[in-house]
Design a protein around this motif. Structure first.
Motif, PDB file in Angstrom:
ATOM      1  N   UNK A 170       0.844  -1.188   0.000  1.00 14.50           N
ATOM      2  CA  UNK A 170       0.000   0.000   0.000  1.00 14.50           C
ATOM      3  C   UNK A 170       0.879   1.237   0.000  1.00 14.50           C
ATOM      4  N   UNK A 171       0.353   2.308  -0.559  1.00 15.98           N
ATOM      5  CA  UNK A 171       1.049   3.594  -0.519  1.00 15.98           C
ATOM      6  C   UNK A 171       0.028   4.645  -0.105  1.00 15.98           C
ATOM      7  N   UNK A 172       0.302   5.310   1.005  1.00 12.94           N
ATOM      8  CA  UNK A 172      -0.601   6.379   1.432  1.00 12.94           C
ATOM      9  C   UNK A 172      -0.383   7.575   0.513  1.00 12.94           C
ATOM     10  N   UNK A 173      -1.477   8.186   0.106  1.00  8.90           N
ATOM     11  CA  UNK A 173      -1.414   9.318  -0.810  1.00  8.90           C
ATOM     12  C   UNK A 173      -2.138  10.495  -0.161  1.00  8.90           C
ATOM     13  N   UNK A 174      -1.339  11.460   0.295  1.00  7.60           N
ATOM     14  CA  UNK A 174      -1.903  12.623   0.976  1.00  7.60           C
ATOM     15  C   UNK A 174      -1.791  13.884   0.128  1.00  7.60           C
ATOM     16  N   UNK A 175      -2.186  15.025   0.704  1.00  7.13           N
ATOM     17  CA  UNK A 175      -2.297  16.271  -0.062  1.00  7.13           C
ATOM     18  C   UNK A 175      -1.007  16.765  -0.713  1.00  7.13           C
ATOM     19  N   UNK A 176       0.152  16.318  -0.262  1.00  7.44           N
ATOM     20  CA  UNK A 176       1.370  16.842  -0.886  1.00  7.44           C
ATOM     21  C   UNK A 176       1.809  16.017  -2.101  1.00  7.44           C
ATOM     22  N   UNK A 177       1.092  14.953  -2.422  1.00  9.83           N
ATOM     23  CA  UNK A 177       1.494  14.115  -3.559  1.00  9.83           C
ATOM     24  C   UNK A 177       1.178  14.810  -4.883  1.00  9.83           C
ATOM     25  N   UNK A 178       2.202  14.945  -5.738  1.00  9.36           N
ATOM     26  CA  UNK A 178       2.022  15.546  -7.068  1.00  9.36           C
ATOM     27  C   UNK A 178       1.770  14.438  -8.094  1.00  9.36           C
ATOM     28  N   UNK A 179       1.102  14.818  -9.188  1.00 12.15           N
ATOM     29  CA  UNK A 179       0.774  13.826 -10.227  1.00 12.15           C
ATOM     30  C   UNK A 179       2.003  13.090 -10.767  1.00 12.15           C
ATOM     31  N   UNK A 180       3.022  13.872 -11.141  1.00 16.44           N
ATOM     32  CA  UNK A 180       4.209  13.237 -11.735  1.00 16.44           C
ATOM     33  C   UNK A 180       4.906  12.323 -10.730  1.00 16.44           C
ATOM     34  N   UNK A 181       4.922  12.805  -9.504  1.00 20.93           N
ATOM     35  CA  UNK A 181       5.576  12.030  -8.454  1.00 20.93           C
ATOM     36  C   UNK A 181       4.841  10.698  -8.255  1.00 20.93           C
ATOM     37  N   UNK A 182       3.516  10.759  -8.315  1.00 19.55           N
ATOM     38  CA  UNK A 182       2.738   9.536  -8.126  1.00 19.55           C
ATOM     39  C   UNK A 182       3.052   8.527  -9.232  1.00 19.55           C
ATOM     40  N   UNK A 183       3.107   8.996 -10.455  1.00 17.46           N
ATOM     41  CA  UNK A 183       3.408   8.076 -11.564  1.00 17.46           C
ATOM     42  C   UNK A 183       4.809   7.484 -11.387  1.00 17.46           C
ATOM     43  N   UNK A 184       5.737   8.327 -10.975  1.00 19.83           N
ATOM     44  CA  UNK A 184       7.102   7.832 -10.745  1.00 19.83           C
ATOM     45  C   UNK A 184       7.112   6.758  -9.646  1.00 19.83           C
ATOM     46  N   UNK A 185       6.360   7.020  -8.588  1.00 18.90           N
ATOM     47  CA  UNK A 185       6.292   6.053  -7.482  1.00 18.90           C
ATOM     48  C   UNK A 185       5.649   4.746  -7.941  1.00 18.90           C
ATOM     49  N   UNK A 186       4.595   4.869  -8.732  1.00 21.24           N
ATOM     50  CA  UNK A 186       3.918   3.659  -9.220  1.00 21.24           C
ATOM     51  C   UNK A 186       4.906   2.832 -10.037  1.00 21.24           C
TER      52      UNK A 186
END
Ligand code: PEP
Ligand code: CO
Length: 445
Positions: A287-303
């Motif tokens: 699981x990855x917690x996704x809170x208000x500071x997560x940016x779109x590009x960063x999320x894709x990179x993390x995925x």
């Protein structure tokens, strides 16, 4: 740091957050002991959960994950464990019945002993003390002795996890979770509440359906007698997680055998940090917690770091924005993930973005705000042709007064009556069941 060669210790070369200031020598000795211990779970079960989560991703099942914010060694007794299992089973029945789809049950249990903190120290009665970081690190009592990180507690955490898991396995496979017991799960102080009565009616319908099936000769269906129940926790203390990370002899793949599922908290998800490095190499569902500071590009990179093969069931994104922020943040992330064709399971944690301090000084949450964030989560996914696949709660089967509101109308002054949590406020059994009925309606919509 290069992300090429993963091994169970490669995280040690990356910057790490939220680790206690341990006496290193003693930590090493204790971890050597844990590393000799049997795993808590094994690869086959972990892969089974992954299949279940892949089904949630496709909308064929729904994930219900829940339990304490922080488990407490002193509450590692039969009653609290049973009550939490029971309320999760009840919630699952309510949701399954409404949605006509199986509910995948995952406890925050049998290992949820470590807590990230926003401040390393706190001042109590004028004295500065290290913050409480969960029972596997230090004790909650406000003394320097209790608050000093003690590696021996990690070994204790291992044994408390095994004792808890042992009882859960007994309940789940020993007949207690048999669907014929739907009435039994509804205990007295719940049975007389509006939710309890609503549940009782539903349980009677299930009884009727079971009698009908039995009259038709369908007696020994294993699906009715046993349930699958999985365990999970935030994998925060990496020395401990590493000690339980084992290579499967059949496949050669590495698994963190401290739990079926582990997640990365919102405070330790730095793309170049040690936690992400550790998680990318284990084969558990993560699981990855996704809170208000997560940016779109960063999320894709993390995925892409955490799930480079785009495997279904591998990655659960647990959004936790708060009822007033979810509209602002979630839609773009959902759209982007969809647009990029990444396979993820979206789940909603409506707890951690909705925490505040009551007028009476207690850390609390409001039942209606929790429900609002869930409702928004469902709407946003449906508006974007994405699947709202799960829910993540802090709850207990016990009759505590930690979250405000619900049919019991718990207010600021009631909080002190049975405020037992060492960390965040949990919904009690009535609130949990009431919430399950609300989610059931959302699932039907
Ligand atoms: C938690 O789940 O207990 C927690 C600390 O959540 P988050 O990392 O989302 O703040
Ligand atoms: Co919490």
């Amino acid at each position: 740091m290069s992300k090429q060669n993963w091994n169970p210790d490669s995280w040690r070369d990356f910057p790490i957050n939220q680790q206690p200031d341990w006496p290193q020598d003693q930590l090493r000795k204790t971890m050597d002991k844990v590393q000799q211990m049997p795993p808590l779970v094994f690869a086959g079960e972990i892969e089974e959960l992954k299949k279940n989560l892949a089904a949630c991703e496709r909308g064929e099942r729904f994930l219900l994950q829940g339990g304490d914010c922080a488990e407490d060694f002193s509450r590692c007794n039969a009653v609290p464990i049973r009550e939490t299992l029971k309320v999760i089973l009840q919630m699952a029945v309510v949701m399954t019945y409404a949605a006509n789809k199986p509910v995948v049950k995952v406890g925050r249990i049998a290992g949820q002993y470590a807590k990230p903190r926003s401040k390393p120290f706190e001042i109590i009665d004028g004295i500065e003390l290290p913050s409480y970081r969960g029972d596997c690190v230090n004790g909650p009592e406000p003394t320097l002795d209790a608050r000093t990180p003690n590696p021996e507690r990690l070994l204790q955490a291992y044994f408390h996890s095994t004792a808890t898991l042992n009882l859960l396995r007994a309940y789940v496979h020993g007949g207690y979770a048999d669907l014929h017991k739907v009435h039994v799960w509804n205990k007295e102080f719940l049975a007389n509440s509006p939710q309890g009565m609503r549940y009782e009616k539903l349980a009677s319908k299930i009884d009727d359906a079971l009698s009908f099936m039995e009259a038709c000769g369908l007696r020994e269906l294993p699906q009715l007698k046993e349930v699958e129940f999985f365990i999970s926790h935030e994998a925060l203390i990496l020395d401990y997680e590493r000690a339980l990370t084992r290579q499967d002899s059949l496949s050669g793949r590495w698994y963190d055998c401290s739990a079926h599922m582990v997640w990365i908290g919102d405070r330790t998800r730095q793309p170049d940090g040690a936690h992400v490095e550790f998680f990318r190499g284990i084969n558990n569902p993560v699981g990855l917690k996704v809170g208000p500071t997560m940016k779109e590009d960063e999320l894709i990179e993390m995925i892409d770091t955490l799930n480079p093969n785009n495997e279904s069931g591998r990655l659960t994104l647990i959004s936790r924005f708060g009822s007033d922020k979810v509209r602002q943040h979630l839609p773009n992330l959902v759209k982007r993930v969809k647009q990029e064709g990444r396979n993820v399971l979206w789940s909603c944690d409506p707890m951690h973005g909705n925490t505040f301090t009551a007028t009476t000084g207690y850390k609390t949450r409001d039942f209606d705000k929790i429900a609002t964030e869930i409702r928004e989560f469902f709407h946003i996914h449906r508006e974007n042709d994405s699947i709202p696949g799960g829910i993540h709660f802090e709850l207990t089967g016990e009759n505590v007064t930690e979250v405000k509101g619900g049919a019991q109308k718990i207010d600021d002054h009631h909080l002190q009556e049975r405020y037992l949590t060492n960390c965040d406020p949990r919904m009690n059994c009535q609130q949990s069941l009431e919430m399950a009925f609300q989610i059931a309606e959302m699932l039907q919509a």
